[in-house]
Each structure stands twice: as C-alpha cells, then as structure tokens.
Design an enzyme around this catalytic site. Structure first.
Site, PDB file in Angstrom:
ATOM      1  CG  MET A  60      -0.105   0.411   2.745  1.00  0.00           C
ATOM      2  SD  MET A  60       0.120   1.728   3.263  1.00  0.00           S
ATOM      3  CE  MET A  60      -1.513   2.571   4.006  1.00  0.00           C
ATOM      4  CE1 TYR A  61       3.919   1.698   4.346  1.00  0.00           C
ATOM      5  CE2 TYR A  61       5.912   0.863   3.884  1.00  0.00           C
ATOM      6  CZ  TYR A  61       4.987   0.561   4.501  1.00  0.00           C
ATOM      7  OH  TYR A  61       5.616   0.212   6.303  1.00  0.00           O
TER       8      TYR A  61
END
Length: 321
Positions: A60-61
């Site tokens: 998700m970064y």
C-alpha cells in the site's frame, strides 16, 4: 555494518533496516513527504553502499509504486540474493471486498501483485500489516503457509497487534503444521514503550525478531519538540501517536546528544537498537541515513539509558490500525 539473525532463524538482516514508505511516484504518493524515483534511488544506493541489506516496504505504500521503485533500484544497484526484501499485505489497494484484508483470496492475489511490482521471484519476509478482524486466523495462516511452500515467500512476519492475537496466530500455525511468524514489526521508541508490557517479552520467549517501526517517533526524537517540518503538518496518524507530555523525553535526548556531540537521532536509535533486532528507519535526506548508520557506533551507558527513560508515562495503545 552488523548483521543479526532475525529471531530463531538463519536469516541475517542488517542492524538497520531501510523503511521505504517515503518512496513513491508523484501521481501515486499518499504523503506530502514522498520522494520521487530519482531521489528514492539515491537513498537506496546510499544504503547499499553503507552495508544495509534489508529493505522494508508494503503493497500500500504509494499504492504499489514504492515496491516498483525498490525493485528497480535493487536490480540496478544490488545483488538480489544478498539482500532481504520485506513487504506487507492487508491494507486497501482497490475497492471491493478483496481489495484489502487477509482472506485467502486477497493474500494469493496480493502476493503475486507484490512480486510483479518488485520484479523478483520471491519475497524474503512477507508480513501481515495488521490484524484482520473479518477473517478467521486459520484461513490467514494456511494461506500464508501455502505461499511459502509455493516458493513465493521465504519467511513470514507480523506487525502491530495485541500480544494475545500474536500468540493465537502462532498457536494456530502450530496446530495446523503451518509456517510461523519469525518477526514482529511493532511501534516502539523512547516515547512509546507500551510494547514492553507484553509484546516484547512474548517475542523474547518465543524467539521472534523485533523490527520496530517509527523508532524516531516520526522525527519527534530528532529535533526540539515545537519545531515543525513538512511531515508534522500533514501526518494525521502521527498527531494521534504522541502527546505533549512526551516533550520531557525529547528534551533529554537533545541534552544527551549535546553532551555526546552526536545527533539526537543517534541517541534515540542507539537506545532502540540495543533492545530490538533492527530498527526500521525511514529517511528523506542522505543525512538522515548517515545518522542512522552512525547510531550503531553509539553505546549508551546504563545511567544515560535510565536518564532517557525516567520521564516516561503510560500511553494509550496506539498504532494498531
């Protein structure tokens, strides 16, 4: 650089882990402080030159672009089999019931997506980013075991959760004959020490490595309390983690650093490094990385450690969501 076994395994990681949340494409960055690919690559190359072999990212970064940047940089600058790539699964990546979480369907899809973005055949350490209250832990542990047995993942890790949840997950793995977690990535630093009550003793007893996130309290431990940065104004999570009473500890870090003639970051990291396996340090400037490496040369005395710890007051549990 020192290299340390992660828990009771043969996996050796560098004494400092480079956190990669600050790397991301401009159109996918989820934070105001995210670096573009060119600046990110400079940091990664500097880390490799310093002997850092362990890189921690997450699907998700920056919606996957952190993984893409890390993967490309490692292919260009490093020897893949000499490095440890860690990433995570759980947080939302797309709309719909399978765009997040730790169901079997989500895990099997997301591990392949991470492998594709990283451009690698395997992930060294695959971590659950948080506890999934909507999925039975048996389903999660069996799915994680299957990706290990498929050769897509070498080791499994977990991140912030209650100690009873971590114990339940490990027991579930034992009952099923499945792969256990070898590491805990938890929230731990001089101004947040609630993990000392249950999680850290549990990890020590079970031979689990500890790779804490935010060892510098999102930069709070590196500068005067009231000093503002680009991150402090936009980091909504960080605003919830620390309170005004933590200023006394920050003041003591600055005081000890001045007496030692080192940076405050070196003092704060030295304290965490002495109590864990490998602190995860996120950096946005070359100087930040140099400070992190320099911290490994700082050995605090018992008196200094007690002086830094003395003002601590209990906190509400934070960082589990």
């Amino acid at each position: 650089m020192k290299y340390i076994n992660l828990g009771n395994t043969g996996l050796k990681i560098s004494a400092v882990t480079l956190g990669c949340m600050s790397f991301g494409a401009a159109d996918q960055g989820t934070h105001a402080w995210t670096l573009d690919e060119e600046a990110s690559r400079d940091i990664i190359e500097q880390a490799l030159d310093a002997g850092i072999t362990t890189f921690d990212t997450a699907n998700m970064y920056s919606l996957g672009s952190s993984e893409e940047i890390v993967g490309r940089a490692i292919r260009d600058f490093g020897a893949r089999d000499d490095l440890v790539i860690a990433t995570k699964v759980y947080q939302r990546m797309r709309p719909g019931p399978y765009g997040a979480g730790l169901s079997r369907k989500a895990i099997l899809a997301e591990v392949d997506n991470s492998l594709r973005r990283l451009g690698t055949d395997y992930i060294d350490l695959y971590q659950i980013h948080r506890w999934d209250y909507d999925t039975p832990i048996e389903e999660t542990m069996e799915a994680l075991h299957d990706v290990v047995k498929a050769g897509k993942v070498r080791y499994l890790g977990a991140s912030s959760m209650h100690a009873w949840q971590f114990a339940k997950a490990q027991h579930t793995a034992d009952l099923g004959g499945w792969t256990r977690f070898i590491s805990m990535q938890n929230h731990y630093n001089l101004i947040y020490r609630e993990e000392e009550r249950e999680m850290l003793p549990l990890c020590a007893d079970q031979g689990v490595g500890v790779i804490p996130w935010s060892p510098l309290a999102r930069g709070r431990l590196t500068r005067p309390w009231d000093e503002k940065t680009a991150r402090t104004g936009t980091d909504e999570v960080g605003k919830k983690l620390y309170v005004s009473g933590d200023k006394d500890i920050v003041d003591r870090v600055l005081e000890v650093a001045a007496k030692r003639e080192v940076t405050p970051a070196a003092i704060a990291l030295s304290w965490v490094a002495a109590r864990t396996t490998s602190p995860i340090v996120g950096v946005t400037k070359p100087k930040h990385l140099a400070d992190a490496v320099a911290a490994l040369e700082v050995d605090l005395t018992d008196d200094e450690s007690r002086y830094l710890e003395e003002p601590y007051r209990p906190h509400e549990v934070a960082g589990f969501v």
